[in-house]
Motif scaffolding. Structure first.
Motif, PDB file in Angstrom:
ATOM      1  N   SER A   1       0.809  -1.219   0.000  1.00  0.00           N
ATOM      2  CA  SER A   1       0.000   0.000   0.000  1.00  0.00           C
ATOM      3  C   SER A   1       0.840   1.266   0.000  1.00  0.00           C
ATOM      4  N   THR A   2       2.126   1.177   0.354  1.00  0.00           N
ATOM      5  CA  THR A   2       3.004   2.344   0.308  1.00  0.00           C
ATOM      6  C   THR A   2       4.324   1.958  -0.353  1.00  0.00           C
ATOM      7  N   ALA A   3       5.056   2.981  -0.780  1.00  0.00           N
ATOM      8  CA  ALA A   3       6.339   2.745  -1.447  1.00  0.00           C
ATOM      9  C   ALA A   3       7.521   3.096  -0.548  1.00  0.00           C
ATOM     10  N   ILE A   4       7.296   3.195   0.754  1.00  0.00           N
ATOM     11  CA  ILE A   4       8.381   3.519   1.681  1.00  0.00           C
ATOM     12  C   ILE A   4       9.396   2.372   1.658  1.00  0.00           C
ATOM     13  N   ALA A   5      10.654   2.679   1.325  1.00  0.00           N
ATOM     14  CA  ALA A   5      11.686   1.648   1.202  1.00  0.00           C
ATOM     15  C   ALA A   5      11.989   1.028   2.557  1.00  0.00           C
ATOM     16  N   LEU A   6      12.078  -0.295   2.580  1.00  0.00           N
ATOM     17  CA  LEU A   6      12.416  -1.014   3.801  1.00  0.00           C
ATOM     18  C   LEU A   6      13.936  -1.149   3.919  1.00  0.00           C
ATOM     19  N   THR A   7      14.392  -1.531   5.103  1.00  0.00           N
ATOM     20  CA  THR A   7      15.830  -1.587   5.378  1.00  0.00           C
ATOM     21  C   THR A   7      16.236  -3.021   5.692  1.00  0.00           C
ATOM     22  N   LEU A   8      17.418  -3.409   5.201  1.00  0.00           N
ATOM     23  CA  LEU A   8      17.888  -4.782   5.317  1.00  0.00           C
ATOM     24  C   LEU A   8      19.255  -4.835   5.997  1.00  0.00           C
ATOM     25  N   GLU A   9      19.533  -5.979   6.567  1.00  0.00           N
ATOM     26  CA  GLU A   9      20.835  -6.226   7.177  1.00  0.00           C
ATOM     27  C   GLU A   9      21.437  -7.445   6.486  1.00  0.00           C
ATOM     28  N   VAL A  10      22.611  -7.274   5.914  1.00  0.00           N
ATOM     29  CA  VAL A  10      23.274  -8.357   5.189  1.00  0.00           C
ATOM     30  C   VAL A  10      24.288  -9.017   6.113  1.00  0.00           C
ATOM     31  N   ASP A  11      24.220 -10.350   6.199  1.00  0.00           N
ATOM     32  CA  ASP A  11      25.183 -11.068   7.042  1.00  0.00           C
ATOM     33  C   ASP A  11      26.604 -10.710   6.637  1.00  0.00           C
ATOM     34  N   GLY A  12      27.418 -10.362   7.628  1.00  0.00           N
ATOM     35  CA  GLY A  12      28.811 -10.030   7.364  1.00  0.00           C
ATOM     36  C   GLY A  12      29.070  -8.560   7.170  1.00  0.00           C
ATOM     37  N   LEU A  13      27.999  -7.768   7.029  1.00  0.00           N
ATOM     38  CA  LEU A  13      28.168  -6.318   6.866  1.00  0.00           C
ATOM     39  C   LEU A  13      27.651  -5.611   8.113  1.00  0.00           C
ATOM     40  N   SER A  14      28.362  -4.581   8.528  1.00  0.00           N
ATOM     41  CA  SER A  14      27.978  -3.878   9.758  1.00  0.00           C
ATOM     42  C   SER A  14      26.928  -2.812   9.510  1.00  0.00           C
ATOM     43  N   GLU A  15      26.860  -2.297   8.290  1.00  0.00           N
ATOM     44  CA  GLU A  15      25.924  -1.221   7.982  1.00  0.00           C
ATOM     45  C   GLU A  15      24.677  -1.770   7.291  1.00  0.00           C
ATOM     46  N   PRO A  16      23.482  -1.297   7.660  1.00  0.00           N
ATOM     47  CA  PRO A  16      22.261  -1.728   6.965  1.00  0.00           C
ATOM     48  C   PRO A  16      22.222  -1.191   5.542  1.00  0.00           C
ATOM     49  N   VAL A  17      21.441  -1.806   4.700  1.00  0.00           N
ATOM     50  CA  VAL A  17      21.300  -1.369   3.306  1.00  0.00           C
ATOM     51  C   VAL A  17      19.823  -1.207   2.984  1.00  0.00           C
ATOM     52  N   SER A  18      19.544  -0.383   1.995  1.00  0.00           N
ATOM     53  CA  SER A  18      18.165  -0.187   1.551  1.00  0.00           C
ATOM     54  C   SER A  18      17.841  -1.182   0.443  1.00  0.00           C
ATOM     55  N   THR A  19      16.548  -1.350   0.168  1.00  0.00           N
ATOM     56  CA  THR A  19      16.144  -2.244  -0.916  1.00  0.00           C
ATOM     57  C   THR A  19      16.677  -1.736  -2.258  1.00  0.00           C
ATOM     58  N   SER A  20      16.781  -0.420  -2.429  1.00  0.00           N
ATOM     59  CA  SER A  20      17.280   0.120  -3.697  1.00  0.00           C
ATOM     60  C   SER A  20      18.746  -0.219  -3.900  1.00  0.00           C
ATOM     61  N   ALA A  21      19.558  -0.141  -2.832  1.00  0.00           N
ATOM     62  CA  ALA A  21      20.977  -0.481  -2.945  1.00  0.00           C
ATOM     63  C   ALA A  21      21.155  -1.956  -3.268  1.00  0.00           C
ATOM     64  N   LEU A  22      20.348  -2.798  -2.644  1.00  0.00           N
ATOM     65  CA  LEU A  22      20.452  -4.234  -2.899  1.00  0.00           C
ATOM     66  C   LEU A  22      20.034  -4.550  -4.331  1.00  0.00           C
ATOM     67  N   ALA A  23      18.986  -3.895  -4.808  1.00  0.00           N
ATOM     68  CA  ALA A  23      18.507  -4.149  -6.169  1.00  0.00           C
ATOM     69  C   ALA A  23      19.563  -3.792  -7.197  1.00  0.00           C
ATOM     70  N   ALA A  24      20.286  -2.698  -6.953  1.00  0.00           N
ATOM     71  CA  ALA A  24      21.289  -2.242  -7.915  1.00  0.00           C
ATOM     72  C   ALA A  24      22.430  -3.239  -8.077  1.00  0.00           C
ATOM     73  N   ALA A  25      22.706  -4.003  -7.014  1.00  0.00           N
ATOM     74  CA  ALA A  25      23.851  -4.916  -7.048  1.00  0.00           C
ATOM     75  C   ALA A  25      23.452  -6.373  -7.181  1.00  0.00           C
ATOM     76  N   LEU A  26      22.164  -6.639  -7.351  1.00  0.00           N
ATOM     77  CA  LEU A  26      21.660  -8.008  -7.247  1.00  0.00           C
ATOM     78  C   LEU A  26      22.269  -8.948  -8.277  1.00  0.00           C
ATOM     79  N   THR A  27      22.434  -8.490  -9.497  1.00  0.00           N
ATOM     80  CA  THR A  27      22.923  -9.381 -10.552  1.00  0.00           C
ATOM     81  C   THR A  27      24.398  -9.717 -10.399  1.00  0.00           C
ATOM     82  N   THR A  28      25.106  -8.977  -9.548  1.00  0.00           N
ATOM     83  CA  THR A  28      26.534  -9.255  -9.353  1.00  0.00           C
ATOM     84  C   THR A  28      26.805  -9.991  -8.045  1.00  0.00           C
ATOM     85  N   LEU A  29      25.759 -10.208  -7.237  1.00  0.00           N
ATOM     86  CA  LEU A  29      25.920 -10.869  -5.945  1.00  0.00           C
ATOM     87  C   LEU A  29      25.653 -12.368  -6.061  1.00  0.00           C
ATOM     88  N   ASP A  30      26.049 -13.104  -5.027  1.00  0.00           N
ATOM     89  CA  ASP A  30      25.664 -14.511  -4.949  1.00  0.00           C
ATOM     90  C   ASP A  30      24.159 -14.607  -4.686  1.00  0.00           C
TER      91      ASP A  30
END
Length: 464
Positions: A78-107
């Motif tokens: 119902s809303t487009a507010i970006a959610l926040t994620l925590e990636v194992d091994g990384l100390s800083e949280p990431v946004s869904t937009s940052a993850l989407a941009a790198a998705l094809t190069t990640l495992d």
């Protein structure tokens, strides 16, 4: 025609028959109309094999059209507010937009979160942002819907309307290079046999198409996903995110509701969960403010049913017994460890509820199963999905809340009855899939009369 093609067509043993030439002419006219009316541009002529680049463009266009269909469905957030994620091994949280941009190069990735945290919303956000990048083709597969279909993953995707005209060979050609992403939503919604079937298919796809990217969502309780991917965890909503969602949905009134939630013990933590925040924001002003998860869902359902037209439509079919049908459907799905009920199973559930209601003296004439199911889809939280058709609740937590009433009936029947208590223990308490429903039922019973509190106490003792 030029001399070369004119000679080829007119040759005595020409392969260019009248029928083939007319077929090409008709296709060219269709392409011209599509390009003029819809802006699709000319399609690849039937006599020329498309290049890999052209195939990639077609798959990406189909992916965009497929996502647009999801956008018009009840599944879309119902809303487009970006959610926040925590990636194992990384100390800083990431946004869904940052993850989407790198998705094809990640495992491969595994999205893990508790109920209601927004796993489906996250996958939609990632898909939309990855598509916007222009170099990815993200394809979302709701696994609960897929589980009712005997097709393979690729077959189920390619028979969607948006992918019409794209063959499996075309898809595999595109997927040999990075860019195609399968977003498999709801591993935890599948029963053990279906998870095994999916695991075999995923293993084959990984072996045949190593460049294919996979992102699978699941709950913490079901982590036997068929990939060795990096875990990403959904973080609770921050106060800023809560306010942004509230103001998007309800304006200033939404902001006041969130402020009250922050000052209410038991609800302060709930509004960090998107499902409960959204459910809270649907409540009209002036109603008693809820204090627990069960309370939020119960009030949400009550407000939903207060609509006069909706209530009258349900009463005309179910004699105001729609909750009982929903409870038994939810119990059927939970018992099967799935969130989608095949149509034949759903009809059988409704028929069995009819029989039980007659025995209890609640009804004398049984409504037809299809009529009941159509009413629950049109006027309540049940959805008709998939091909072949199946039924599911709008969210798994709704299923678990309705199933909790079935659990509650079993609990009350077990008070002072050793045989019923043993059956309750074996069929429900010892089965992990009933966990959320048990918690909802205990929460209600603990607020009830002494007999209900006794039932809750006996269940807790039986659990140990």
């Amino acid at each position: 025609m030029c001399r070369l093609h004119g000679t080829a067509v007119d040759a005595k043993d020409s392969k260019y028959t009248v029928e083939l030439l007319r077929e090409w002419k008709a296709q060219a006219q269709k392409d011209s109309w599509r390009g003029t009316l819809y802006g699709d541009g000319p399609l690849t002529p039937a006599w020329r094999t498309p290049t890999e680049g052209e195939l990639s463009t077609r798959v990406r266009a189909a992916t965009a059209a497929d996502l647009a269909i999801f956008r018009r469905s009840d599944k879309w957030p119902s809303t487009a507010i970006a959610l926040t994620l925590e990636v194992d091994g990384l100390s800083e949280p990431v946004s869904t937009s940052a993850l989407a941009a790198a998705l094809t190069t990640l495992d491969d990735l595994i999205l893990v979160a508790p109920p209601g945290m927004g796993k489906t919303t996250t996958l939609f956000q990632i898909a939309e942002m990855a598509l916007a990048s222009g170099n990815a083709s993200p394809i979302l597969v709701p696994l609960g819907d897929w589980s009712t279909d005997g097709s393979t993953l690729l077959e189920s995707i390619l028979k969607r309307p948006a992918f019409r005209g794209i063959s499996e060979d075309d898809f595999r050609t595109v997927a040999t290079t990075p860019g195609v992403i399968l977003l498999l939503d709801g591993w935890n919604e599948l029963d053990a046999a279906t998870r095994k079937r999916l695991a075999v298919q995923v293993a084959h796809l990984q072996a045949e198409l190593p460049e294919l990217s996979l992102l699978i969502s699941t709950r913490k309780q079901v982590l036997d996903v068929p990939v060795n991917g990096t875990h990403i965890n959904l973080l609770p909503l921050s106060e800023t995110q809560q306010l942004d969602i509230a103001k998007t949905l309800r304006g200033d009134a939404g902001g006041r509701m969130v402020d009250q939630a922050w000052r209410t013990a038991g609800v302060r933590e709930l509004v960090t969960i998107p499902l409960y925040l959204t459910a809270l924001l649907t409540l009209p002003e002036g109603v008693p403010f809820p204090t627990t998860k069960e309370d939020v869902l119960r009030r949400f359902i009550a407000v939903h049913e207060e609509d006069i037209q909706r209530a009258e439509s349900l009463a005309a079919v179910t004699d105001r017994l729609h909750q009982r049908f929903l409870e038994d459907l939810a119990a059927t799905a939970t018992r099967a460890a799935n969130t989608t009920i095949p149509e034949t199973v759903a009809r059988k559930s409704v028929s069995e509820t009819d029989d039980a209601l007659v025995v209890e003296g609640q009804i004398t004439e049984k409504p037809q199963p299809n009529t009941v199911l159509e009413a629950l889809v049109s006027h309540h939280v049940l959805m008709r999905i998939g091909d072949p058709a199946g039924y599911s609740f709008q969210h798994q937590q709704f299923q678990e809340w309705y199933a909790s009433h079935f659990v509650e009936r079993l609990m009350l029947a077990s008070v002072g009855d050793a045989a019923s208590r043993d059956k309750l223990k074996a069929d429900v308490l010892n089965q992990p899939v009933w966990e959320e429903s048990i918690l909802f039922a205990c929460e209600r019973l603990a607020r009830g009369d002494p007999r209900q509190q006794e039932a809750c106490g006996e269940v807790i003792l039986a659990a140990f």
